[in-house]
Design a protein around this motif. Sequence first.
Motif, PDB file in Angstrom:
ATOM      1  N   GLY A  54      44.658  43.659  37.480  1.00  0.00           N
ATOM      2  CA  GLY A  54      45.146  44.603  38.478  1.00  0.00           C
ATOM      3  C   GLY A  54      45.907  43.918  39.589  1.00  0.00           C
ATOM      4  O   GLY A  54      45.882  44.368  40.741  1.00  0.00           O
ATOM      5  N   HIS A  55      46.585  42.838  39.270  1.00  0.00           N
ATOM      6  CA  HIS A  55      47.243  41.994  40.271  1.00  0.00           C
ATOM      7  C   HIS A  55      48.722  41.911  39.881  1.00  0.00           C
ATOM      8  O   HIS A  55      49.152  40.959  39.228  1.00  0.00           O
ATOM      9  CB  HIS A  55      46.570  40.616  40.253  1.00  0.00           C
ATOM     10  N   PHE A  72      53.046  38.864  45.221  1.00  0.00           N
ATOM     11  CA  PHE A  72      52.245  39.975  44.704  1.00  0.00           C
ATOM     12  C   PHE A  72      52.157  41.131  45.694  1.00  0.00           C
ATOM     13  O   PHE A  72      51.369  42.045  45.522  1.00  0.00           O
ATOM     14  CB  PHE A  72      50.846  39.477  44.341  1.00  0.00           C
ATOM     15  N   GLY A  73      52.978  41.076  46.739  1.00  0.00           N
ATOM     16  CA  GLY A  73      52.978  42.138  47.735  1.00  0.00           C
ATOM     17  C   GLY A  73      52.355  41.700  49.037  1.00  0.00           C
ATOM     18  O   GLY A  73      51.295  41.064  49.040  1.00  0.00           O
TER      19      GLY A  73
END
Length: 249
Positions: A54-55, A72-73
Amino acid sequence: PEGSAGLAGAIVRETLLAGGQACRPLIARDGLSAVLIEPAVKFLQERGHTVQLGHELRSFTTGDGKASALNFGGEDVIQIGEGDVVVMAVPPRAAASLLPGLKTPTEFRAIVNAHFRFEPPPGSAPILGVIGGVVEWLFAFPNRLSVTISNGDRLVDMPREELAQAIWNDVCEAGGVSGELPPWQIVRERRATFAATPAQNALRPGPATALKNLFLAGDWTATGLPATIEGSVRSGDRAADLVLAAKRP
């Protein structure tokens, strides 16, 4: 009628033309997660590596012809060290978004799977190929009958109950079973595979990219095979070979 003869020929050469031993199918009786994913995660964790699910990777930072960071944000950024190499194994649409200018397949085909809670009759074939029906492959597992239908675009918008009944009718006829529709589950993946046409096959990239420390893996890369697990494994092996070569002094 529209498939690549070159890709079909590769399958025939590596199976039928290679003899009976090359045609023996392997069945993941407890599912692919138990056979492939869980052992791989355990292998990595036992060697001190982390696996984060979920990454989602959002972008790369690049410089001097290399990938220098994974974004990754927000502040979730991983710096790529001088000796580090990245293998990106994501679907083609995500790959094209992350690497502008990357050539990837643009047309896809659906796969439809159906699962029925039903005890197969004694002696049922583990895998049964079906010709001329909705069903293509029928798998007999303990307490379950499962179906796979490739190139299933015509079925993705069919009402679920109607589709389940149509598939069950085929299962009854092909598998020698009978009875009312048992508990079922339908799984439809609209972009399960790239369209294995000559035009789309020509769009498949190799493992190397414009960035010296970034390589590609996936069944949609230029493996010489259609979208298969065997192609995925082959692409991973090839990417790993390139990583090792890149890290040699």
